[in-house]
Write a protein that holds these residues in place. Structure first.
Motif, short mmCIF file in Angstrom:
data_model
loop_
_atom_site.label_atom_id
_atom_site.label_comp_id
_atom_site.label_asym_id
_atom_site.label_seq_id
_atom_site.Cartn_x
_atom_site.Cartn_y
_atom_site.Cartn_z
N UNK A 66 -20.38 14.64 -2.71
CA UNK A 66 -19.62 15.30 -3.75
C UNK A 66 -20.16 14.88 -5.12
N UNK A 67 -19.93 15.71 -6.11
CA UNK A 67 -20.32 15.41 -7.48
C UNK A 67 -19.05 15.15 -8.28
N UNK A 68 -18.98 13.99 -8.91
CA UNK A 68 -17.75 13.66 -9.66
C UNK A 68 -17.86 14.12 -11.12
N UNK A 95 -23.45 15.48 -15.81
CA UNK A 95 -23.85 15.97 -17.14
C UNK A 95 -24.55 17.33 -17.06
N UNK A 96 -24.48 17.96 -15.90
CA UNK A 96 -25.04 19.30 -15.67
C UNK A 96 -26.52 19.42 -16.02
N UNK A 97 -27.29 18.41 -15.65
CA UNK A 97 -28.73 18.45 -15.94
C UNK A 97 -29.50 19.30 -14.93
N UNK A 98 -28.96 19.50 -13.72
CA UNK A 98 -29.62 20.34 -12.73
C UNK A 98 -30.64 19.64 -11.85
N UNK A 99 -30.87 18.38 -12.08
CA UNK A 99 -31.87 17.65 -11.29
C UNK A 99 -31.52 17.67 -9.81
N UNK A 100 -30.27 17.50 -9.49
CA UNK A 100 -29.84 17.47 -8.09
C UNK A 100 -30.09 18.80 -7.39
N UNK A 124 -31.53 11.09 -7.09
CA UNK A 124 -32.16 11.52 -8.34
C UNK A 124 -31.17 11.72 -9.49
N UNK A 125 -29.88 11.59 -9.23
CA UNK A 125 -28.89 11.80 -10.29
C UNK A 125 -29.02 10.71 -11.34
#
Length: 57
Positions: free
Chosen positions: A4-6, A10-15, A47-48
């Motif tokens: 899950x993403x908490x 920061x909405x960087x999109x790397x994931x 990678x987050x």
């Protein structure tokens, strides 16, 4: 157990780019993981840059 993403996201999109099954997409406020599609590989968490991804409790 899917990842899950908490709210630290920061909405960087790397994931999203690292997911081998395209289970991650942009949500309204942050990126989200489709728990049914997630294969629990952990590539996204590794990678987050802010540590916002973890296994679902």
């Amino acid at each position: 157990m899917a990842y899950i993403i908490n709210t630290d996201c920061v909405s960087c999109g790397t994931c999203e780019m690292q997911c081998p099954v395209s289970a991650i997409s942009a949500g309204d406020d942050q990126f989200v993981i489709d728990g049914d599609a997630c294969i629990e590989c952990g590539a996204c968490a590794s990678v987050c840059p802010v540590g916002a991804i973890s296994p679902e409790a």
